[in-house]
Scaffold this active site. Structure first.
Site, PDB file in Angstrom:
ATOM      1  N   ALA A  25     -13.137 -33.141 -17.518  1.00 42.46           N
ATOM      2  CA  ALA A  25     -11.945 -32.347 -17.216  1.00 42.46           C
ATOM      3  C   ALA A  25     -11.122 -33.018 -16.126  1.00 42.46           C
ATOM      4  O   ALA A  25     -11.636 -33.748 -15.287  1.00 42.46           O
ATOM      5  CB  ALA A  25     -12.355 -30.946 -16.780  1.00 42.46           C
ATOM      6  N   LEU A  46      -8.197 -34.974 -16.674  1.00 40.00           N
ATOM      7  CA  LEU A  46      -7.226 -35.941 -17.177  1.00 40.00           C
ATOM      8  C   LEU A  46      -6.099 -35.226 -17.909  1.00 40.00           C
ATOM      9  O   LEU A  46      -4.921 -35.516 -17.691  1.00 40.00           O
ATOM     10  CB  LEU A  46      -7.907 -36.950 -18.103  1.00 40.00           C
ATOM     11  N   ASN A  71      -9.177 -37.795  -5.134  1.00 37.43           N
ATOM     12  CA  ASN A  71      -8.090 -36.894  -5.528  1.00 37.43           C
ATOM     13  C   ASN A  71      -8.227 -35.562  -4.806  1.00 37.43           C
ATOM     14  O   ASN A  71      -9.324 -35.104  -4.504  1.00 37.43           O
ATOM     15  CB  ASN A  71      -8.062 -36.697  -7.057  1.00 37.43           C
ATOM     16  N   ASN A  80     -15.716 -23.759 -13.664  1.00 34.45           N
ATOM     17  CA  ASN A  80     -15.624 -24.735 -12.575  1.00 34.45           C
ATOM     18  C   ASN A  80     -15.675 -24.008 -11.231  1.00 34.45           C
ATOM     19  O   ASN A  80     -14.705 -23.363 -10.834  1.00 34.45           O
ATOM     20  CB  ASN A  80     -14.333 -25.542 -12.708  1.00 34.45           C
ATOM     21  N   SER A 123     -15.046 -27.690  -7.571  1.00 38.46           N
ATOM     22  CA  SER A 123     -13.993 -28.574  -7.077  1.00 38.46           C
ATOM     23  C   SER A 123     -13.902 -28.440  -5.560  1.00 38.46           C
ATOM     24  O   SER A 123     -13.890 -27.327  -5.027  1.00 38.46           O
ATOM     25  CB  SER A 123     -12.645 -28.217  -7.702  1.00 38.46           C
TER      26      SER A 123
END
Length: 351
Positions: free
Chosen positions: A61, A63, A110, A172, A175
């Site tokens: 996940a 992109l 990122n 998710n 992150s």
């Protein structure tokens, strides 16, 4: 082909290069020239989560956050593509610049912050896609202005919207770029969230007449005690699978790089060791009925095999594509094929 384009892409800001690369993949798909970018691997059917994957190598996940490039990505030869992370409402994410390459380490930092157009836009894009060639995962998250106490409502809303379209859904909670999100991995918070989402999953299964697997994506920065606690919760609640791992906030292996102090998650080659340790420990703690996807630091076929040896049923690539290009997909599939055909039969390596 990618080796020729890479110097130009690396001359651009990382996020701009990311967007240009996706447009180029789309153009190749529309013009029937994808084969110039990557040779599609020979199928290597792989079962997991009650599904049959054309091959065990997928796209992680991040992109394609909005599901705008699904068909073009499948054409590269992925056995599965995971889109997102998507949130209930559109959000811009963190201020730019927010993506940085560390070529000396084949790594990326990122701090995107779940930038996406919202779940309704993603659903519309998925409905338009042809979706030939592989299985589709949809990664869901919460909006940054939703408190952890209210997070369940965001995840539930996204799950309800994407359930009819997804082959599997990833929750998710790992992150590092949404403030406080990783706190949802703490044992009691995790139990409350996943228990609620399992109830939602069962209700949606009855409503739609099909069961869509629900996976949970975890961080690489958990200590052994936290990994064991998470494994207990996920086993107790019978999740369908676990993805190990997301990006790391540690900088030990890139400490001397001038960009090491940039906030965000580190991915790429330096993540391989730690993410694989977490994967191996989860495999030892979870029942065999819960398959694992190994992701983090895969830059070669050998790296993919290392994930399989640690207990993964499937693997995902992302940052490795930045440095190796689409040829990495076939390289990983072929390396896993050779491992399967080896006399050892691909046993899981011990802790």
């Amino acid at each position: 082909m990618y080796s020729l384009a890479r110097p130009f892409l690396f001359s651009l800001d990382a996020e701009r290069a990311h967007a240009l690369a996706l447009r180029s993949i789309d153009t190749a798909y529309r013009t029937g020239t994808t084969a110039l970018l990557a040779r599609r691997p020979v199928p290597l059917p792989t079962p997991a989560f009650g599904l049959m994957f054309p091959n065990p190598v997928g796209l992680g996940a991040g992109l394609d956050k909005n599901g705008e490039h699904i068909d073009a990505l499948f054409a590269l030869g992925f056995g599965f593509v995971e889109i997102g992370t998507v949130t209930p409402r559109a959000q811009e994410g963190n201020p730019k610049p927010r993506m940085f390459r560390l070529p000396e380490y084949q790594a990326v930092i990122n701090r995107m912050g779940f930038n996406n157009l919202g779940v309704d836009a993603l659903v519309a894009n998925v409905q338009r896609a042809r979706r030939t060639g592989g299985l589709l995962g949809i990664n869901i998250g919460k909006n940054k202005d939703t408190s952890n106490e209210e997070a369940t409502s965001d995840y539930r809303y996204c799950m309800e919207r994407v359930y009819p379209l997804a082959d599997y859904i990833t929750v998710n909670i790992s992150s590092p770029n949404t403030a406080g999100l990783r706190e949802l991995q703490e044992e009691q918070s995790l139990r409350r969230l996943i228990s609620d989402l399992r109830e939602t999953q069962e209700a949606l299964s009855a409503q739609h007449g099909k069961r869509v697997p629900m996976l949970v994506k975890v961080a690489p920065d958990l200590n052994d005690r936290d990994i064991d606690a998470a494994a207990r919760v996920l086993a107790d609640l019978a999740v369908d699978g676990v993805i190990a791992t997301n990006t790391t906030v540690t900088r030990t292996l890139v400490a001397n790089h001038p960009l090491a102090a940039e906030a965000g998650g580190l991915s790429g080659a330096p993540l391989l060791g730690q993410s694989t340790l977490v994967l191996r420990r989860l495999r030892a703690r979870l029942p065999e009925s819960i398959p694992l996807i190994g992701v983090g630091g895969i830059n070669s076929g050998a790296d993919a095999v290392a994930k399989m040896a640690a207990g993964a049923s499937l693997v995902q690539c992302y940052s490795g594509l930045v440095y190796r290009g689409p040829q990495l997909i076939g390289e990983c599939v072929n390396a896993i094929r050779r491992r399967r055909e080896a006399p050892s039969g691909g046993a899981v390596s011990p802790l």
